[in-house]
Scaffold this motif. Structure first.
Motif, PDB file in Angstrom:
ATOM      1  N   GLU A   3      37.544 -95.342  21.839  1.00 38.54           N
ATOM      2  CA  GLU A   3      37.328 -96.609  22.526  1.00 38.54           C
ATOM      3  C   GLU A   3      38.102 -96.662  23.835  1.00 38.54           C
ATOM      4  O   GLU A   3      37.588 -97.116  24.866  1.00 38.54           O
ATOM      5  CB  GLU A   3      37.768 -97.761  21.611  1.00 38.54           C
ATOM      6  N   ARG A   4      39.355 -96.164  23.806  1.00 40.68           N
ATOM      7  CA  ARG A   4      40.174 -96.156  25.019  1.00 40.68           C
ATOM      8  C   ARG A   4      39.560 -95.235  26.070  1.00 40.68           C
ATOM      9  O   ARG A   4      39.530 -95.555  27.262  1.00 40.68           O
ATOM     10  CB  ARG A   4      41.596 -95.712  24.680  1.00 40.68           C
ATOM     11  N   TRP A   5      39.066 -94.083  25.634  1.00 39.71           N
ATOM     12  CA  TRP A   5      38.453 -93.141  26.567  1.00 39.71           C
ATOM     13  C   TRP A   5      37.204 -93.737  27.194  1.00 39.71           C
ATOM     14  O   TRP A   5      36.979 -93.619  28.400  1.00 39.71           O
ATOM     15  CB  TRP A   5      38.111 -91.850  25.827  1.00 39.71           C
ATOM     16  N   LEU A   6      36.381 -94.391  26.375  1.00 41.28           N
ATOM     17  CA  LEU A   6      35.178 -95.016  26.898  1.00 41.28           C
ATOM     18  C   LEU A   6      35.506 -96.114  27.898  1.00 41.28           C
ATOM     19  O   LEU A   6      34.849 -96.260  28.926  1.00 41.28           O
ATOM     20  CB  LEU A   6      34.339 -95.593  25.746  1.00 41.28           C
ATOM     21  N   THR A   7      36.568 -96.878  27.612  1.00 44.71           N
ATOM     22  CA  THR A   7      36.926 -97.999  28.484  1.00 44.71           C
ATOM     23  C   THR A   7      37.535 -97.535  29.799  1.00 44.71           C
ATOM     24  O   THR A   7      37.151 -98.001  30.873  1.00 44.71           O
ATOM     25  CB  THR A   7      37.914 -98.927  27.753  1.00 44.71           C
ATOM     26  N   LEU A   8      38.487 -96.598  29.720  1.00 43.83           N
ATOM     27  CA  LEU A   8      39.250 -96.213  30.906  1.00 43.83           C
ATOM     28  C   LEU A   8      38.565 -95.145  31.743  1.00 43.83           C
ATOM     29  O   LEU A   8      38.729 -95.118  32.958  1.00 43.83           O
ATOM     30  CB  LEU A   8      40.632 -95.712  30.486  1.00 43.83           C
ATOM     31  N   LEU A   9      37.802 -94.255  31.116  1.00 47.31           N
ATOM     32  CA  LEU A   9      37.267 -93.116  31.843  1.00 47.31           C
ATOM     33  C   LEU A   9      35.747 -93.112  31.933  1.00 47.31           C
ATOM     34  O   LEU A   9      35.188 -93.074  33.030  1.00 47.31           O
ATOM     35  CB  LEU A   9      37.751 -91.819  31.179  1.00 47.31           C
ATOM     36  N   LEU A  10      35.089 -93.156  30.784  1.00 48.53           N
ATOM     37  CA  LEU A  10      33.650 -92.955  30.784  1.00 48.53           C
ATOM     38  C   LEU A  10      32.911 -94.067  31.510  1.00 48.53           C
ATOM     39  O   LEU A  10      32.063 -93.800  32.370  1.00 48.53           O
ATOM     40  CB  LEU A  10      33.139 -92.833  29.338  1.00 48.53           C
ATOM     41  N   GLY A  11      33.217 -95.341  31.190  1.00 47.75           N
ATOM     42  CA  GLY A  11      32.496 -96.446  31.815  1.00 47.75           C
ATOM     43  C   GLY A  11      32.581 -96.459  33.325  1.00 47.75           C
ATOM     44  O   GLY A  11      31.549 -96.400  34.021  1.00 47.75           O
ATOM     45  N   PRO A  12      33.784 -96.502  33.909  1.00 48.07           N
ATOM     46  CA  PRO A  12      33.898 -96.472  35.371  1.00 48.07           C
ATOM     47  C   PRO A  12      33.333 -95.207  35.990  1.00 48.07           C
ATOM     48  O   PRO A  12      32.781 -95.245  37.094  1.00 48.07           O
ATOM     49  CB  PRO A  12      35.406 -96.585  35.606  1.00 48.07           C
ATOM     50  N   LEU A  32      26.628 -84.820  31.641  1.00 47.87           N
ATOM     51  CA  LEU A  32      27.062 -86.122  32.151  1.00 47.87           C
ATOM     52  C   LEU A  32      28.385 -86.563  31.531  1.00 47.87           C
ATOM     53  O   LEU A  32      29.263 -87.098  32.217  1.00 47.87           O
ATOM     54  CB  LEU A  32      25.978 -87.170  31.870  1.00 47.87           C
ATOM     55  N   LEU A  33      28.527 -86.335  30.246  1.00 52.25           N
ATOM     56  CA  LEU A  33      29.784 -86.697  29.580  1.00 52.25           C
ATOM     57  C   LEU A  33      30.947 -85.871  30.126  1.00 52.25           C
ATOM     58  O   LEU A  33      32.036 -86.395  30.359  1.00 52.25           O
ATOM     59  CB  LEU A  33      29.656 -86.497  28.075  1.00 52.25           C
ATOM     60  N   ALA A  34      30.701 -84.575  30.328  1.00 51.10           N
ATOM     61  CA  ALA A  34      31.764 -83.725  30.864  1.00 51.10           C
ATOM     62  C   ALA A  34      32.124 -84.135  32.287  1.00 51.10           C
ATOM     63  O   ALA A  34      33.304 -84.184  32.653  1.00 51.10           O
ATOM     64  CB  ALA A  34      31.316 -82.263  30.833  1.00 51.10           C
ATOM     65  N   ALA A  35      31.095 -84.431  33.092  1.00 56.19           N
ATOM     66  CA  ALA A  35      31.360 -84.860  34.463  1.00 56.19           C
ATOM     67  C   ALA A  35      32.112 -86.190  34.485  1.00 56.19           C
ATOM     68  O   ALA A  35      33.020 -86.394  35.302  1.00 56.19           O
ATOM     69  CB  ALA A  35      30.055 -84.978  35.235  1.00 56.19           C
ATOM     70  N   SER A  36      31.737 -87.097  33.580  1.00 55.53           N
ATOM     71  CA  SER A  36      32.421 -88.389  33.512  1.00 55.53           C
ATOM     72  C   SER A  36      33.879 -88.214  33.127  1.00 55.53           C
ATOM     73  O   SER A  36      34.774 -88.837  33.714  1.00 55.53           O
ATOM     74  CB  SER A  36      31.725 -89.299  32.497  1.00 55.53           C
TER      75      SER A  36
END
Length: 296
Positions: free
Chosen positions: A14-23, A74-78
């Motif tokens: 959840e932290r990874w999705l919030t701080l890195l993946l989303g932006p 896309l996930l790796a690039a994000s």
């Protein structure tokens, strides 16, 4: 243990999705839109939809394997972009807290010295006007000039940026009040603080780090502005928001750190075996400093 690890993995994801993946996905989407539209067709959403339709009609994208590879890419690039932004944010923080370039520091110091001189003059005038009809106006003038000086820095500037001086002012103010070297004392003080106090300080510190990361995201949007000018507007707004948040976080962090010394300095002394019957004094603070510096 299995339940704990599952919960921990969920929180990390959840932290990874919030701080890195989303932006990261948002910035990459803006980049794709900017490269597709350019300056000339900056508002042509129809062109963007047409390009997306043409891309989705490609036979290769109808393969499940291809879609999985694209998604993985896309996930790796994000993730890579998020980590790069985190590193850039740390660099921005170091820049804000640095003591160079000294020319900027000297410029801020001259402004502060001039403000201090005006404040000292106002104090003299207020003292002369005591018990006269002009006393209230003179006192108000002194308070106003004091506030102006403090807006530059609470102490004489030693950093080129306001944020660095605001953080560093804690060390100076604690030394002047208690003769306590906060650099040496802080790790020991931290161990004596209650858990809720440490949580508050940690939250303020995390907000400051988040603000510096936001500056890094702003730089990304400004870079995309080279090919699509609306991204510049987003970058400027994001940078302004980051600076405002950084100032607020720095004030909160500095106030909490100084308050921790005021409220728990006595506990530090007692933990070190130094007698402190009442409040923390200069004598006690000097004794703590001598003990913790270990002749260095």
């Amino acid at each position: 243990m299995t339940t704990f690890l599952d919960a921990l993995g969920g929180k990390l994801a959840e932290r990874w999705l919030t701080l890195l993946l989303g932006p990261s996905v948002l910035l990459m989407s803006v980049t794709v839109a900017g490269v597709t539209l350019g300056h000339q067709h900056w508002h042509d959403t129809g062109l963007l939809l047409t390009r997306l339709d043409l891309l989705s009609a490609q036979p290769a994208l109808r393969s499940t394997g291809t879609l999985v590879l694209v998604l993985a890419g896309l996930l790796a690039a994000s993730a890579g972009l998020g980590l790069a932004v985190t590193a850039l944010g740390a660099a921005v923080e170091r820049l804000w807290l640095a003591t160079r370039p000294r020319r900027l520091t000297a410029r801020r110091r001259r402004r502060w010295d001039a403000a201090q001189e005006r404040f000292d003059h106002a104090l003299v005038e207020a003292a002369r006007a005591e018990r006269t009809p002009e006393a209230e106006a003179a006192a108000a003038r002194a308070r106003e000039l004091n506030a102006r000086r403090n807006r530059i820095s609470l102490v004489q500037p030693t950093h080129p940026f306001w944020l660095g001086d605001r953080i560093d002012a804690v060390d100076t103010r604690v030394w002047e009040a208690y003769r306590l070297d906060l650099t040496s004392a802080w790790p020991r003080l931290w161990l004596t603080l209650p858990e809720d106090v440490r949580a508050e300080i940690g939250t303020a510190r995390s907000r400051l780090a988040a603000a510096t990361r936001l500056v890094a995201w702003a730089l990304g949007y400004l870079a995309v502005g080279a090919v699509w000018w609306p991204s510049v507007v987003v970058g400027v707004v994001t940078a302004a928001t980051a600076w405002w948040r950084a100032r607020a976080a720095a004030v909160a962090f500095a106030e909490l750190a100084e308050s921790a010394v005021d409220l728990h300095g006595r506990g530090l002394a007692e933990s070190l075996g130094i007698s402190c019957a009442g409040r923390l004094t200069e004598d006690v603070g000097a004794e703590i400093t001598t003990l913790l510096r270990k002749r260095t």
